[in-house]
Every structure is written in C-alpha cells, then in structure tokens.
Design an enzyme around this catalytic site. Sequence first.
Site, short mmCIF file in Angstrom:
data_model
loop_
_atom_site.label_atom_id
_atom_site.label_comp_id
_atom_site.label_asym_id
_atom_site.label_seq_id
_atom_site.Cartn_x
_atom_site.Cartn_y
_atom_site.Cartn_z
N HIS A 114 7.43 28.91 38.99
CA HIS A 114 7.00 27.51 39.00
C HIS A 114 7.33 26.75 37.73
O HIS A 114 6.85 25.62 37.56
CB HIS A 114 5.49 27.40 39.21
CG HIS A 114 5.02 27.83 40.56
ND1 HIS A 114 4.87 26.94 41.61
CD2 HIS A 114 4.67 29.03 41.05
CE1 HIS A 114 4.41 27.58 42.68
NE2 HIS A 114 4.30 28.86 42.36
N LYS A 126 -1.23 12.69 36.74
CA LYS A 126 -0.79 14.08 36.65
C LYS A 126 -1.28 14.60 35.31
O LYS A 126 -1.79 13.83 34.50
CB LYS A 126 0.73 14.20 36.73
CG LYS A 126 1.47 13.24 35.79
CD LYS A 126 2.98 13.35 35.91
CE LYS A 126 3.57 12.61 37.08
NZ LYS A 126 4.17 13.46 38.09
N ARG A 127 -1.13 15.94 35.07
CA ARG A 127 -1.48 16.44 33.75
C ARG A 127 -0.72 15.67 32.68
O ARG A 127 0.41 15.22 32.90
CB ARG A 127 -1.13 17.94 33.67
CG ARG A 127 -2.14 18.81 34.36
CD ARG A 127 -3.51 18.65 33.73
NE ARG A 127 -3.54 19.39 32.49
CZ ARG A 127 -4.09 20.59 32.35
NH1 ARG A 127 -4.70 21.15 33.36
NH2 ARG A 127 -4.06 21.22 31.20
N LYS A 149 6.36 15.28 30.87
CA LYS A 149 6.13 14.36 31.98
C LYS A 149 6.26 12.90 31.54
O LYS A 149 6.32 12.00 32.36
CB LYS A 149 4.75 14.60 32.60
CG LYS A 149 4.61 16.00 33.25
CD LYS A 149 3.22 16.22 33.81
CE LYS A 149 2.97 17.62 34.32
NZ LYS A 149 3.55 17.88 35.66
N THR A 178 4.43 17.60 43.03
CA THR A 178 3.91 17.44 44.38
C THR A 178 3.21 16.10 44.52
O THR A 178 3.10 15.55 45.62
CB THR A 178 2.94 18.59 44.74
OG1 THR A 178 2.09 18.83 43.61
CG2 THR A 178 3.68 19.86 45.08
N LYS A 224 2.86 13.19 47.56
CA LYS A 224 1.61 12.58 48.02
C LYS A 224 1.70 11.05 47.97
O LYS A 224 1.21 10.36 48.87
CB LYS A 224 0.44 13.09 47.15
CG LYS A 224 0.21 14.58 47.31
CD LYS A 224 -0.64 15.18 46.18
CE LYS A 224 -0.50 16.70 46.17
NZ LYS A 224 -1.07 17.33 44.96
#
Length: 830
Positions: free
Chosen positions: A370, A561-562, A567, A669, A673
């Site tokens: 992952h 998100k985290r 990111k 993910t 969504k």
Amino acid sequence: MTLCDADITPTEDPRTGLHAPTLRRAIVDHLTYEQGVLPAFATTTDWYMALAHAVRDRLLHRWARTVETYVARDVKVVAYLSAEFLPGPHLGNNLAQLGIEEAARQAVTELGLDLAALLEQEEEPGLGNGGLGRLASCFLDSLATLEVPAIGYGIRYEFGLFDQEIRDGWQVEVTDKWLRDGNPWEIARPQLSCPVSFGGRTESYADDQKRYRVRWVPERVVNGIPYDTPIAGYRVGTCNTLRLWRAEACESFDFQAFNVGDYYRAVDEKIVSETLTKVLYPNDEPEIGKRLRLAQQYFFVACSLRDMLRILDLTGVPVERFPEQFAVQLNDTHPSIAVAELMRLLVDERLLAWEPAWEITQRTFGYTNHTLLPEALETWPLSLFGSVLPRHLEIVREIDRRFLEVVRARHPGDTARAARMSIVDEEAGKRIRMAHLACVGSHAVNGVSALHSDLVRQSVLRDFAELWPERFSNKTNGVTPRRFLAQANPELSALLTDHVGGGWVTALDELHRIEPLADDAVFRRRWRDVKRRTKERLAAHVAATTGVTIDPEWLFDVQVKRIHEYKRQHLNVLHIVSCYRRLKQGRGRDVPPRAFVFAGKAAPGYVMAKLIIKLINAVAAVVNADPDVNQHLKVAFIPNFGMKNAHLVYPAADLSEQISLAGKEASGTGNMKFAMNGALTIGTLDGANVEIRDAVGAENFFLFGLTADEVRVAKARGYRPEEVYRSDAELQDTVDFLTSGFLSGGDRDLFRPLVASLLDRDEYMLLADYRSYLECQAAVSRRYADADDWARRSILNVARIGKFSSDRAIREYCADIWETAPVPVTPAAG
Ligand code: NBG
C-alpha cells in the site's frame, strides 16, 4: 407508553421480525432486560443501546445461518488480516443492509424518539488511520454483499486513533475512549481465547524418530480474547465476522510473586500484558514504540492463525489442506510476520517437514503493498526482533537462506542482487525487511492502482518482480457504494434510483444509464437542487464546529485526508494565499466565490504536518475576518475528521482535491468517494486518479502537474526549488507572505520551517507544480461560472464511476488471488 401483545405482528418472532411493531417491542424489551432501565428514565444512550441490541439480534440470526451454511458446505474462507479496520458507525449501516430503516424509524417515532438523534449517539470505532483501514472495511462489506465467506482479523484497540481538537489553530490530541459506554455490536468469546508467547529462548531436541526439532521456551504468555462483530451483506442472507483480538494477562496475578509478597510485581505483569492492545499507532509517526508495535502485530497474527487452525481441526480437515480452506491476505506488511508464524505452527507444532510446510505457507498468503514511501516500509532491527520473537528469527533466517540459494542459482555471481533481495538487511545495522518476507512467503503480490502496481514492479520490489513476474498483479482499490453513496447521500441516491432503479447499489456500473440525462435540463436542475441541499447540510456542520459560515451557493473546494507533506495540503494553501493576495490587490473578483474546506489528522509526532494544520487555520483566520476578501473567499478546517463527518463532506463537494506529488499516493480512495458523489477532481496523475480520469473522461477532470516520470527525471537532474521560486514573482510573493508575520501575529518565525523545507529541498515539489496548479484552478473557476455545464460534468462523473466500487475490486481478488466463490446463504425465515 404501553405495550400490549396486540402490538406485535402475530407471526413475527420478537428476536428476528423486521416490521415496525415487532421492532418496537424488541427495543423496549432490550431496554428493560438488557439495560435494566424503565422507558420513563431512559437516556438517549439507553435507547440507542436498546435499538442496537434489537438490530444485532437480527444480524445474529443471519450470522448463525451463515456459519451453518459454511460448515455444511466445506467452503474456502477469505481471512483478511489487517492491523486496522475503520468500519464507521454500525447502526445506520446495519439498518440499511437489512432494509429496515423505515421500520426502525417508525418504531422509534412511536416510542417518542428521533432516529437521527439515536444514530448520532454512536461512537465510531476509530481503529484505523485512514485509507488502509477504511479499505479493509469496504472489502468486508463487499465480501458479505457478494456472499463470499470471509473473516476480518484485527486488533481491538481500547483506544482508537486520537480525537482531534483544534485550539488556537493547533491540533490537540485527545484520547479516543470509544468503548466508554460499551459496544453493543461486539460479542466477546473468552472460550475461544488463544495463548500467545513472547520472548525467551529456543531449545533443540531430537524427537522419537531422531529428527531435529526446536522448542520455544517463552518468557511470557498473553491471552488473546476474540470479540466478534457481525458484518452483514446488503440485502442477502450472508453475515460474516470481524474478529478483533484483545490482550489479557494469562492470570490476573502472578501467584508466585503474590505468594512471596511481591504484590506490585504481580499486578505489573497484568498491566504489561494488557497494554498490548491499548492503543492504535498513528501510521506516519517518525519513531514509534517499536517493540510494542511488533508485539501487537505478532499478537493478532498468532491469534488469527491459531483460530484458523482450530476451525480446520473442528471440521476434521488435515493441515495439508490449509490453503484450500483459507486464503489469507496480508493487508500491507503489518501482518507479514504471519509467514514465519505459520511456518512455526506447521513445523514446530504440527511436526511437518520444512518443504511441505513452506508449500502450504506460500499457497496460503497473498500480500498487498500500500505504499512506496521508503519511511513507511517496515523493517525491524534484528536484535529487537530476536528478543521479542527468538524462534521466528531462526525461521526467518532459514527462509532467507533457502530463498537466497534460489536467487544465486538464477543469478550466479550477482552478490549485489542477493544482498538487495535478502530478507535480512545485513547492512544498515541489520534489519528484517518485512516487505521481502511478505513477498517471498506469498503466491501473489499486488499494488492498489495501475500506476502504483507498475511502480512496485519497477522500484521497491523490482528484483522480486523479475524473479517471479507471474506473482505480481494490480488490484485497483474500490469503495463501497452502500456506505459512501446510498447512506451518505440519500438525496442523490433517491434521484438515481428514480431514474435507473435501485440495482446500482450492488451493481454500480448500472449508473452508466444516467449518462444520457446529462443532456436533460430538467434532470440537471434536480441534480443541482440535490447538491444544494447536501451543501446546506455541510455548511451547517461547518458553522457548528468552526463558527465559519460558508454560503452553499459558492464553489465548495474540499481536501479531506490525513495531513502529510506528500499529499500537499500546503500546495492548496499556496493557492489560497495567492487568491487572497490578488483580491487584496483588487484582482480576481470576477471569479466564482469559493469556500475552501479542509479536514484531517496529523500524526502526533509529525511536526511539519501539525504546522500545516496551524497554517491552514492561520490563513482561515485572516481571510475569514477580512471584509475585502471574505465575500469571495472563506476557509474552514473541520476538526476530527472521521467516518461520521465524512458522510457529510463527500456529498457536498464540488471540487475534490487530489494533489499529491505524482508517484507518491499509492491509490487514494477519497478521490473515488468524491467522484461517486458528483464532485469534479482537480488532481495529478497519481494513484487511482489516473484511472478515474480515464473513466470519467479527461474533459471532466482537472489535470495539472508533473507526471511520475517527469518527477523522476527532474530529481535525477538535480531539482532546485530556489530557481523556481526566483523565476515566478507571484510564487515568490506568496511564499514570502507566509513568513511576513501577517499570518502569525507578527511572528515571522512560526512558518519558517515550512518555507525553509520548500526552498531548501522541496521533497514533494510543490514549487515545481505551483504554476500549473494555479492555471488549472483558474480553469476550474471558468468552468464553475457555468453552473449548468458543471452539473453536466458532475452527472458524467457519477455515471462513469462504476469501476471504483469495492465489489469490482473484491471480484478481482476472488478470481485472481483467493480462488474463492460466493456461497449464498438461504435467507432465514422470520
Ligand atoms: C494507503 C495509501 C493510499 C491507499 C490506501 C489503501 C497506507 C500504508 N497506504 O494511497 O497511502 O489508498 O493505502 O490502499 O496507509
């Protein structure tokens, strides 16, 4: 409130009946006989518990049928081993899976209660960090819905991921006491407890046939107690199990110590044993309590494998057939010690020879990678590993020795290759590479998006992919449309069902039938009305939790998100600051106003991520209070992102921010969504973004930034962020603004570490992508100005998102890796 027998539908069993009067009776029964409370004195929590127990009865009814069916049919079971699960609140989900929302609503309304208030009571189990844990729960949902026999195995953390509060713009961590009021969804099964050994030493001996054997003499033994949560499929008879293990001291007291009067040492042992499953570790903590983490991993893996062997023995199947009975999937390397543990069980306890044991092991396991981030690839110092798991160290060394013989035979003389591939890294202070162990011990290895799987084959596991190309495959992630569309967005779901029927809930591809409606003005109008209502709901939540008011007419630009540098939430911030600066200079007033919404947790020890949260809140404070700009721009940071508020966020977004540096996000993910709920994506060619763009059409996706290849080339050439900074006046102005003191009450140093990281190294190449991002954001604004055209593209996103259902992902795993098939469970009467 009175209840008489006439209230019950006469033919219905009070434990299993699905009609409102029966449910009503069941709720009151549970309140009285389980909670021990009279209706007149019951709190909302009492009523929630009573309703939950009533629903659980109905699940257990299905669960019993499911177990019966599996035992009778001698089925192959998927065992999904994961250190994290993020199921989200159970009540709403279970009502929906059983199809009894309306009956339950009616039942509680008749009791003078409000279903929404009861749903709100539930503490969500925060037993995961983010995408990886939620993926595990989406997979369990799909497995049950597709009627595939499966058990999710994990850890019952007493404290899940911390709760996040925001004080003065900073993240503050608060203990997550999710079990405080009890957990009505789980059933403890102490009779199935498993002993797990730790530490000590090994001894060799010759057995009665003079064969060399090893015995592990552990230093201590801890008991694992399983807690089962039923996982119901959507409107099917199947109800699978999530089995989470809690550690318990073997004896409450060490009687030896107790007898000699050392009372405190006796209690100490208990405390040490039970800390094992106390708390979930944040996944991007720089240094974690390593020993305890390894012990946690081994603990749940050992319990789970022992549990599988127990089931096998129960059904009388010989251990040689283990791989025909169980397909065990390793969710990242966290459970990869399972490879050594199964070998130990087979060789030391079941007395198999090494070769057949190894064959069984390899046929049993599959491994999903992952992440490519080097800091997230697990390795354990050899000394630590050996002190916690002395026997496993011997086994890993033997696996490695045999494996390296294969490598050397294939590549004679290539010592560098053997050193690279070895499970034991003989350099770097001697460490065990868990990804290598997982790879060597599995018959299948996969990544989680097409790009990521390619990068796995080309980078971290390249040598392995060369050795065993047939083992490697891609399984692009998916998310469950039950929770993330049907439940999170009832308004949109109703609209979709109106037009194409309800089949999409379990066959998401059917949504392609709404595609022609993108050109239907009336439908677009209704689509926009739905979006408007979901935005109102989110706006109310934002106002309640942050005090910031955002206008549902505005473009909702959302990144949840985290918080992590890769990111690039701070790239989003650079854009906001640039907009702010333009507005202050009297420019940029002709673009649609935007509300920027953020949410996400930072690991408690990840200083830079926490500074990014502070930065977002600092920008929010300045922007929201400035009358020159706050008619065009607002910024809000929703505290404590989790499954509950996620249900509000995804449906309300217009724009989904998926802006990681290409090559860094394995899949993502959240991207799925959002798109499933009709948001358009602004994103890089990273992770599953690539496939989402292919699916929804390039013209309905806002693409920017370097590609993974370009990143590689730029870094090889020697990327110099300062040069980019000097060449772009607006970028310079924006970056300088962060250290101007204006955002930090005159403190020019507060954000300096962040700015320094950008100018010195810029590991995640924000500056390189800045201009492209801003231009892309300008295109977003132009598009949003035509609201009707935006709605058309939004419809097309939903119509074309079918591939990203976790049902599709699970079907691929079943066919290519697990070799399992559905086993329908005849719905029980009642
Ligand atoms: C995460 C990735 C995400 C991915 C999820 C689920 C880890 C180690 N990895 O990109 O960062 O979507 O896994 O596969 O948490």
